[in-house]
Design a protein around this motif. Structure first.
Motif, PDB file in Angstrom:
ATOM      1  N   ALA B  58      49.076  42.357  33.383  1.00  0.00           N
ATOM      2  CA  ALA B  58      47.620  42.304  33.259  1.00  0.00           C
ATOM      3  C   ALA B  58      46.985  42.914  34.505  1.00  0.00           C
ATOM      4  O   ALA B  58      47.522  42.790  35.591  1.00  0.00           O
ATOM      5  N   PRO B  59      45.852  43.552  34.342  1.00  0.00           N
ATOM      6  CA  PRO B  59      45.211  44.153  35.519  1.00  0.00           C
ATOM      7  C   PRO B  59      44.769  43.058  36.500  1.00  0.00           C
ATOM      8  O   PRO B  59      44.444  41.948  36.074  1.00  0.00           O
ATOM      9  N   PRO B  60      44.758  43.351  37.799  1.00  0.00           N
ATOM     10  CA  PRO B  60      44.401  42.333  38.793  1.00  0.00           C
ATOM     11  C   PRO B  60      42.954  41.858  38.683  1.00  0.00           C
ATOM     12  O   PRO B  60      42.643  40.759  39.088  1.00  0.00           O
ATOM     13  N   ILE B  61      42.064  42.700  38.146  1.00  0.00           N
ATOM     14  CA  ILE B  61      40.695  42.247  37.889  1.00  0.00           C
ATOM     15  C   ILE B  61      40.458  42.408  36.393  1.00  0.00           C
ATOM     16  O   ILE B  61      40.514  43.518  35.865  1.00  0.00           O
ATOM     17  N   VAL B  73      28.726  46.808  27.774  1.00  0.00           N
ATOM     18  CA  VAL B  73      28.828  47.006  29.219  1.00  0.00           C
ATOM     19  C   VAL B  73      30.127  46.343  29.649  1.00  0.00           C
ATOM     20  O   VAL B  73      30.352  45.161  29.376  1.00  0.00           O
ATOM     21  N   GLU B  74      30.981  47.120  30.286  1.00  0.00           N
ATOM     22  CA  GLU B  74      32.252  46.570  30.733  1.00  0.00           C
ATOM     23  C   GLU B  74      32.300  46.559  32.249  1.00  0.00           C
ATOM     24  O   GLU B  74      31.850  47.492  32.901  1.00  0.00           O
ATOM     25  N   ALA B  75      32.899  45.502  32.797  1.00  0.00           N
ATOM     26  CA  ALA B  75      33.085  45.438  34.243  1.00  0.00           C
ATOM     27  C   ALA B  75      34.479  44.901  34.516  1.00  0.00           C
ATOM     28  O   ALA B  75      35.034  44.160  33.714  1.00  0.00           O
ATOM     29  N   GLY B  76      35.017  45.285  35.672  1.00  0.00           N
ATOM     30  CA  GLY B  76      36.351  44.838  36.053  1.00  0.00           C
ATOM     31  C   GLY B  76      37.366  45.951  35.948  1.00  0.00           C
ATOM     32  O   GLY B  76      36.999  47.127  35.875  1.00  0.00           O
ATOM     33  N   ASN B  77      38.649  45.557  35.932  1.00  0.00           N
ATOM     34  CA  ASN B  77      39.732  46.536  35.855  1.00  0.00           C
ATOM     35  C   ASN B  77      39.702  47.560  36.981  1.00  0.00           C
ATOM     36  O   ASN B  77      40.177  48.680  36.812  1.00  0.00           O
ATOM     37  N   GLU B  78      39.164  47.192  38.112  1.00  0.00           N
ATOM     38  CA  GLU B  78      39.163  48.108  39.253  1.00  0.00           C
ATOM     39  C   GLU B  78      40.501  48.001  39.972  1.00  0.00           C
ATOM     40  O   GLU B  78      41.153  46.958  39.934  1.00  0.00           O
ATOM     41  N   THR B  87      39.569  55.946  42.343  1.00  0.00           N
ATOM     42  CA  THR B  87      38.183  56.054  41.900  1.00  0.00           C
ATOM     43  C   THR B  87      37.739  54.665  41.499  1.00  0.00           C
ATOM     44  O   THR B  87      38.570  53.780  41.322  1.00  0.00           O
ATOM     45  N   PHE B  88      36.443  54.448  41.388  1.00  0.00           N
ATOM     46  CA  PHE B  88      35.929  53.205  40.800  1.00  0.00           C
ATOM     47  C   PHE B  88      35.704  53.508  39.324  1.00  0.00           C
ATOM     48  O   PHE B  88      35.167  54.557  38.974  1.00  0.00           O
ATOM     49  N   TYR B  89      36.110  52.586  38.450  1.00  0.00           N
ATOM     50  CA  TYR B  89      36.100  52.894  37.021  1.00  0.00           C
ATOM     51  C   TYR B  89      34.863  52.442  36.255  1.00  0.00           C
ATOM     52  O   TYR B  89      34.275  53.213  35.515  1.00  0.00           O
ATOM     53  N   HIS B  90      34.515  51.161  36.380  1.00  0.00           N
ATOM     54  CA  HIS B  90      33.460  50.630  35.515  1.00  0.00           C
ATOM     55  C   HIS B  90      32.180  50.391  36.297  1.00  0.00           C
ATOM     56  O   HIS B  90      32.071  49.451  37.068  1.00  0.00           O
TER      57      HIS B  90
END
Ligand code: SF4
Lengths: 323, 452
Positions: B58-61, B73-78, B87-90
């Protein structure tokens, strides 16, 4: 049930050098106070990782004469004071600036080429008008820069000015006169970690002590490449903390100059309505550019509008109180 | 955090039965570690091993989505602390706060205006992501009405801010059919809040004034069956916000600390003596996933949207400008023609200087694969052939009544070759730096034109 969270801390091997701008009478100058930039042993405002001895210095850019093509909003802010660099510097000090950046123009007010005599007189006048430390930058053309900065350096011997702009194609003359007259220099390179480092090395190789060099890694304004400047600064600062000696210079950037040439700040007409109120937008443009670069590691930012100065200062005060 | 092949091997049956299509369990483990195989291929893996492997991959965030009518709107998975590392993704969602005490008309006006706001930045349309409806009244019925009023004016995703589970339940009913972010569970009410979130299948924000308490709460809530969690660490000042959000990101990425491996919601106007716009700018660069703004004002929203766009640009893929012929300051047939590359920063620098100078000009942007003038020249992407081609393909010739082309000073060496490729043209060598363009135009072009 609360869980005991162990905060990961960084143990940095290096820290940023301190550079002293200005000299008081005790040190052979005439400044009422000095400003020290740099010295951080941590990333910006992460006090829990290391010490941050000095807040970033907030400078106001003043011209040796009323500039021809600045935004009406900046003329409106400083008013008549812009006709006289001494008055302008006084107004900037009153507005809360820590440092005055005096930029010399190519020409004088009557369109004649600027002269060493004029440059010296203006610098003397500004030194007399304010007790703040002073930076003096040439108009940005190699020959003219050298012609004007050398006499200025001699005139203000002992004041520990910050002299510029040293660029890879023109730095020797300015560095030599700064060394001879006890000043600091600004080393400016175009948004690149290695170029920034190289020029510091070249300047240092001439014999300039490292605690008298500030680097200007160059930035773009918001919407005009800020992300490049931002990341170059973050990389330089990480390298400095990791112990890479030639990246450990304090950083100065010029968000004022960059943002006020952007259309978003400069003009109020002929732009989309979705950009919103001109004045608020323009000052936000400069404020957000400066604020972001301070978060990326800027030790000094050169601004143009007094309202930006006030907003950025409030932010810096908040960031400096130990967290 | 990803497991190594050996770590995975220890979790497999170690019978080498080959049913997964691999000669040994170890070989299969190696493929799994390299993400070249799916765990499902092994029919004998135990449930507990599966759970461990899933957790590790699982991703750390955690990626958390708030959605409504198909917009999301999605946030996390950085994955990084600094954008240059990858890069920053979301992009953090920008939400406008709407208080339920505003009244139906007030809500309609505020929401409609913000909802329809769209601003163009280098050809990209930017706007607000949604609305955060807050039960300032403390009254469930009023809150529900307000949620209804917001939904009548906008189809964008919602954040529901309510002080108690009872009030929240009313808001959730009014938001049914959407997936709002519920804000927020605390020490005293988390059981009930978690139940509401679970039955509404909505993500739940959790607030606590220390990271210890926050981590404890998220673990409890996860046990209660809510996995989509958002953190509100109640850090409202410039300094504590930067510290706390950095610490949470570090814990998630460097320590793989699951209890805080969630996106963060920030309220830049909640602190005393804080400038909402300035703190929101910090939140964009430093680790917020959702940002709630009190005010809707294009003069602050536009710069924040652009900042978000800039910070979230992939450093490996710089923005390129569409090659072509650009008009600056309404040029005419006798205006100068200048050429540069399609690296966005180069283009912006040149465009800015010409525009600022007041001179009308034609700017020919050649396709140099997004490189700056010198880099492109060194890589053979900005040579006489390409420039000549650009002159011809864009129809520049037909727009002007002269045959002069201004070349960037850094590639002055190309002028001879270019005069051969463009027969009959005069190649003028421009300045090396964009800042010198205004002066160059005044002196060099002014002379030719004999005017101004
Ligand atoms: S199917 Fe499972 S048990 Fe059989 S070899 Fe593959 S990994 Fe090992």
């Amino acid at each position: 049930m609360p869980i005991t969270v162990e905060i990961p801390k960084e143990k940095w091997a290096g820290k940023v050098r301190e550079v002293v701008l200005g000299a008081t009478a005790a040190d052979g100058g005439t400044r009422a106070k000095t400003v020290v930039v740099g010295g951080e042993a941590t990333l910006p405002f992460l006090h829990f990782d290391g010490a941050i001895p000095h807040p970033p210095a907030l400078a106001i850019e003043v011209r040796d004469r009323r500039p021809d093509d600045w935004s009406p909003l900046v003329y409106e802010a400083w008013g008549e004071a812009m006709n006289d660099p001494a008055e302008w510097a006084k107004a900037a000090e009153k507005a809360g600036a820590d440092l005055i950046v005096l930029t010399l123009s190519l020409t004088t007010a009557d369109r004649k080429p600027n002269t060493p005599e004029n440059a010296k007189a203006v610098v003397r006048k500004v030194l007399n008008a304010t007790g703040l430390p002073l930076a003096v930058f040439g108009p940005g053309q190699a020959e003219k820069d050298n012609e004007l900065i050398v006499p200025v350096a001699e005139e203000a011997k002992g004041e520990k000015l910050l002299l510029g702009v040293c660029e890879d194609k023109n730095y020797r003359t300015i560095v030599a006169t700064a060394m001879a007259n006890g000043h600091n220099v600004s080393s400016k390179t175009p948004m690149d970690v290695n170029l920034a480092k190289q020029l510091v090395i070249l300047i240092h190789d001439m014999g300039m002590p490292l605690d008298r060099i500030i680097m200007d890694p160059t930035t773009g304004a918001l919407a005009y490449g800020i992300e490049y400047g931002y990341s170059v600064m973050e990389r330089l600062r990480l390298a400095a903390l990791q112990g890479d000696s030639m990246t450990q210079q304090p950083m100065i950037v010029t968000p004022g100059e960059e943002t006020w040439k952007a259309k978003e700040s400069k003009v109020g007409e002929g732009v989309p309505e979705t950009w919103g109120d001109w004045k608020r937008r323009a000052i936000n443009w400069e404020t957000l550019t400066a604020a972001s670069l301070i978060h990326a590691g800027a030790d000094a930012v050169v601004l143009r509008h007094p309202e930006t100065l006030a907003r950025v200062k409030a932010m810096v005060n908040g960031l400096m109180s130990a967290n | 955090m990803a497991l190594t092949g050996l770590q995975i091997y220890k979790l497999l049956p170690q019978t080498n039965c080959k049913e997964c299509g691999h000669p040994t369990c170890l070989a299969f483990a190696m493929k799994l570690a390299a993400k070249q195989a799916e765990l499902a291929l092994c029919p004998y893996v135990t449930e507990s091993a599966k759970a461990q492997l899933d957790a590790a991959s699982a991703p750390p965030i955690r990626l958390v989505a708030v959605s409504c009518n198909g917009s999301k709107v999605e946030a996390g998975n950085e994955t990084v602390l600094f954008r240059h590392e990858k890069t920053f993704y979301h992009k953090p969602g920008l939400f406008i706060r709407v208080e339920d005490t505003l009244g139906a008309e007030g809500i309609k006006t505020k929401v409609s205006e913000a909802d329809s706001y769209l601003v163009d930045y280098v050809g990209i349309k930017l706007g607000v992501d949604g609305f955060a409806v807050e039960a300032v009244s403390g009254d469930g019925a009023k809150f529900a009405e307000a949620v209804g009023a917001v939904r009548a004016a906008s189809k964008k995703p919602l954040i529901l801010i309510a002080p108690t589970p009872e009030v929240m339940a009313e808001g959730v009913k009014a938001a049914s059919g959407t997936q709002p972010l519920l804000c927020a569970a605390d020490e005293s009410n988390w059981q009930k809040m978690a139940e509401i979130a679970k039955s509404a299948k909505a993500p739940l924000a959790v607030k606590a004034e220390s990271l210890d308490k926050l981590a404890g709460l998220t673990e409890e809530i996860k046990k209660a069956g809510v996995e989509d969690i958002v953190l509100d660490p109640l850090a409202y000042g410039y300094g504590d916000s930067l510290k706390t959000l950095t610490q949470i990101r570090r814990l998630a990425l460097k320590k793989n600390f699951r209890a805080l491996g969630y996106p963060i919601i920030a309220f830049p106007s909640n602190g005393a003596g804080v400038d909402e716009t300035v703190l929101a700018a910090q939140h964009i660069a430093k680790y917020a996933g959702f940002i709630v703004l009190n005010t809707f004002d294009p003069a602050t929203l536009y710069p924040l949207l652009v900042l978000r766009q800039n910070i979230y640009t992939d450093p490996q893929k710089p923005i390129q400008v569409q090659p072509g012929l650009y008009e600056i300051n309404s040029p005419t047939a006798d205006s100068p023609l200048m050429v540069t590359t399609n690296f966005s920063i180069t283009y912006f620098a040149v465009n800015n200087e010409v525009e600022g100078s007041g001179w009308p000009a034609w700017l020919l942007v050649a396709d140099a694969e997004g490189m700056s003038v010198l880099t492109a020249w060194a890589a053979g992407k900005f040579d006489a052939d390409r420039i000549a081609k650009a002159v011809k393909s864009t129809g520049a010739e037909g727009k002007i009544n002269h045959k002069r082309l201004i070349l960037p000073g850094q590639v002055a060496v190309l002028s001879g070759e270019l005069e051969e490729s463009l027969a009959g043209w005069e190649i003028m060598v421009g300045p090396k730096e964009a800042v010198d363009i205004p002066n160059y135009l005044k002196v060099m072009w002014g002379e030719k034109a004999g005017s101004r």
